[in-house]
Design a protein around this motif. Structure first.
Motif, short mmCIF file in Angstrom:
data_model
loop_
_atom_site.label_atom_id
_atom_site.label_comp_id
_atom_site.label_asym_id
_atom_site.label_seq_id
_atom_site.Cartn_x
_atom_site.Cartn_y
_atom_site.Cartn_z
N ALA A 179 0.83 -1.21 0.00
CA ALA A 179 0.00 0.00 0.00
C ALA A 179 0.86 1.26 0.00
O ALA A 179 0.55 2.24 -0.70
N VAL A 180 1.96 1.26 0.77
CA VAL A 180 2.85 2.42 0.77
C VAL A 180 3.46 2.62 -0.61
O VAL A 180 3.58 3.75 -1.11
N SER A 181 3.86 1.53 -1.27
CA SER A 181 4.43 1.62 -2.61
C SER A 181 3.45 2.28 -3.57
O SER A 181 3.82 3.13 -4.39
N HIS A 182 2.16 1.89 -3.47
CA HIS A 182 1.16 2.48 -4.35
C HIS A 182 0.81 3.91 -3.94
O HIS A 182 0.37 4.71 -4.79
N SER A 183 1.00 4.23 -2.67
CA SER A 183 0.79 5.62 -2.25
C SER A 183 1.88 6.51 -2.83
O SER A 183 1.63 7.66 -3.22
N ARG A 184 3.10 5.98 -2.91
CA ARG A 184 4.21 6.72 -3.51
C ARG A 184 4.00 6.88 -5.02
O ARG A 184 4.15 7.98 -5.57
N ARG A 185 3.74 5.77 -5.67
CA ARG A 185 3.63 5.75 -7.14
C ARG A 185 2.56 4.72 -7.50
O ARG A 185 2.85 3.53 -7.65
N PRO A 186 1.32 5.15 -7.65
CA PRO A 186 0.22 4.19 -7.83
C PRO A 186 0.31 3.42 -9.13
O PRO A 186 0.64 3.98 -10.18
N GLY A 187 0.04 2.14 -9.05
CA GLY A 187 -0.11 1.33 -10.25
C GLY A 187 -1.42 1.67 -10.95
O GLY A 187 -2.30 2.32 -10.37
N ARG A 286 7.36 0.76 6.07
CA ARG A 286 6.52 0.65 7.27
C ARG A 286 6.58 1.92 8.11
O ARG A 286 5.58 2.33 8.71
N ARG A 287 7.76 2.56 8.18
CA ARG A 287 7.87 3.82 8.91
C ARG A 287 7.08 4.94 8.23
O ARG A 287 6.55 5.82 8.89
N GLU A 288 7.04 4.89 6.90
CA GLU A 288 6.39 5.97 6.14
C GLU A 288 4.87 5.91 6.21
O GLU A 288 4.19 6.92 6.02
N ARG A 294 -2.44 2.72 7.80
CA ARG A 294 -2.33 1.53 8.63
C ARG A 294 -3.71 1.01 9.03
O ARG A 294 -3.98 -0.19 8.99
N GLU A 295 -4.57 1.93 9.43
CA GLU A 295 -5.91 1.53 9.84
C GLU A 295 -6.68 0.90 8.68
O GLU A 295 -7.35 -0.13 8.84
N CYS A 296 -6.58 1.50 7.51
CA CYS A 296 -7.28 0.98 6.33
C CYS A 296 -6.77 -0.40 5.94
O CYS A 296 -7.55 -1.30 5.60
N VAL A 297 -5.45 -0.56 5.95
CA VAL A 297 -4.86 -1.86 5.59
C VAL A 297 -5.29 -2.93 6.59
O VAL A 297 -5.63 -4.06 6.20
N GLU A 298 -5.28 -2.59 7.88
CA GLU A 298 -5.71 -3.56 8.89
C GLU A 298 -7.16 -3.95 8.68
O GLU A 298 -7.54 -5.11 8.85
N LEU A 308 -3.48 -16.23 3.50
CA LEU A 308 -2.57 -16.78 2.50
C LEU A 308 -1.36 -17.44 3.15
O LEU A 308 -0.58 -18.12 2.46
N GLY A 309 -1.21 -17.26 4.44
CA GLY A 309 -0.03 -17.79 5.13
C GLY A 309 0.99 -16.72 5.35
O GLY A 309 2.19 -16.99 5.35
N GLY A 310 0.52 -15.47 5.54
CA GLY A 310 1.43 -14.34 5.61
C GLY A 310 2.05 -14.10 6.96
O GLY A 310 2.63 -13.03 7.17
N GLY A 311 1.97 -15.05 7.86
CA GLY A 311 2.50 -14.82 9.19
C GLY A 311 4.00 -14.95 9.28
O GLY A 311 4.51 -15.64 10.17
N PHE A 312 4.73 -14.35 8.38
CA PHE A 312 6.20 -14.39 8.41
C PHE A 312 6.70 -13.34 9.40
O PHE A 312 6.15 -12.25 9.51
N SER A 313 7.74 -13.66 10.13
CA SER A 313 8.31 -12.67 11.03
C SER A 313 8.90 -11.53 10.23
O SER A 313 9.44 -11.74 9.14
N VAL A 314 8.77 -10.33 10.75
CA VAL A 314 9.26 -9.15 10.05
C VAL A 314 10.77 -9.04 10.27
O VAL A 314 11.25 -9.01 11.39
N GLU A 315 11.52 -8.98 9.19
CA GLU A 315 12.97 -8.84 9.24
C GLU A 315 13.36 -7.44 8.81
O GLU A 315 12.67 -6.80 8.02
N SER A 316 14.48 -7.00 9.28
CA SER A 316 15.02 -5.74 8.80
C SER A 316 15.60 -5.94 7.41
O SER A 316 15.91 -7.06 7.00
#
Length: 331
Positions: A179-187, A286-288, A294-298, A308-316
């Protein structure tokens, strides 16, 4: 039909003119398609003096006729994706292989998938189009991989009618980062009205850019969840890349031991801009993200992502880079 010869020509546009569907062809000869997107390969080919002097247009039925005369490779895999999530990296890795034809987001396929053609005629045209893309123009090609536009997840059932045995995958990523990527430069599919009527439409009024992006993304992910269940798709998380190309994705694409090494020749550069070096941006995205985004995405997209199985731990980004040699673009 005996005199029909389209050797070296590929369809680059399909449109309707005065009630008749037409195909615009471009001559590629035996030039391989190594660009990140099909439209970029078309732009390069159209600059050739031959293509500036000669153009070829035919009725839509010629796709089926050419398939009957010179059948191309059947698709060996379809790549669907949530956008901005690593699918271009996968297609670019496969494009390193001489025996692979990789067609990335060809506009003519999207046109046919979302057309109002009668069902039988549309299926025939789609089969003819992919047969044209699967022509063995260099004589060494053995596999044809098609990467579709993100919004084409809505048309997956139709494509399955045409090619029920072809395996397919869905590549996705944490929806906040997308969502942030599309906010920067929408597809294109994140700009109201730009792609016309689509399966991503939810009938709700436009109530702000961030909510619109999150709703569209959520609907896309919801369809992916349903289709992966109903049509046995392989869900691939962004954080599995590129390592999965030496593991379960190598098995999915039927790569041998040599090819598993060759595909990593694409690693180290920006997938969509090959002249640039990749700089990781997951943490910065994520910082941006604004509180509203954030509320909308949640609200709209987090649930299907987890399904989909997206419970991957967040890595730097540094942690991701440390297990990749060299660093790569995962867009």
């Amino acid at each position: 039909m005996e005199r029909l010869n389209l050797d070296g020509w590929l369809p680059i546009r399909i449109w309707q003119q005065a009630g008749e569907w037409r195909v615009d062809w471009c001559w590629f000869g035996d030039t391989p398609l190594h660009q990140p997107f099909f439209r970029e390969a078309v732009d390069a080919a159209l600059r050739l003096p031959f293509n500036q002097a000669f153009r070829r247009q035919t009725p839509l039925a010629v796709l089926s006729e050419w398939r009957a005369i010179s059948p191309g490779l059947e698709p060996s895999a379809f790549i669907f994706h949530a956008s901005r999530c690593g699918s271009t990296l996968i297609s670019q890795m496969l494009a390193q292989l001489d025996n692979h034809i990789v067609i990335s987001e060809p506009p003519p396929l999207d046109t046919l998938l979302r057309s109002d053609l009668p069902a039988a005629e549309r299926r025939s045209a789609i089969a003819g189009l992919l047969s044209a893309y699967g022509q063995r123009r260099r004589g060494v090609e053995q596999r044809l991989v098609i990467k579709l536009d993100a919004w084409n997840i809505a048309e997956l059932p139709l494509l399955r009618e045409c090619f029920p045995a072809t395996p397919w995958m869905f590549v996705y990523r944490d929806p906040l980062e997308i969502a942030v990527s599309h906010s920067r430069r929408p597809g294109m599919h994140m700009v109201p009205g730009m792609i016309g009527a689509s399966g991503l439409d939810d009938g709700l009024p436009f109530d702000g850019r961030e909510a619109y992006i999150a709703r569209r993304l959520g609907r896309l992910l919801e369809m992916a969840v349903a289709h992966c269940r109903d049509y046995e798709g392989l869900a691939v998380n962004y954080r599995e890349l590129p390592g999965a190309m030496a593991g379960r994705l190598a098995e999915f694409f039927a790569l041998d031991a040599v090819q598993r090494e060759q595909v990593f020749a694409a690693v180290g550069r920006h997938a969509k801009q090959p002249t640039e070096v990749f700089v990781g941006d997951s943490q910065s995205k994520r910082r941006e993200a604004s509180p509203q985004l954030r509320e909308c995405v949640e609200r709209w997209a987090r649930g299907p992502y987890e399904a989909l199985g997206g419970g991957f731990s967040v890595e730097s980004d540094d942690a991701i880079a440390s297990r990749l040699t060299p660093t790569i673009d995962l867009q």
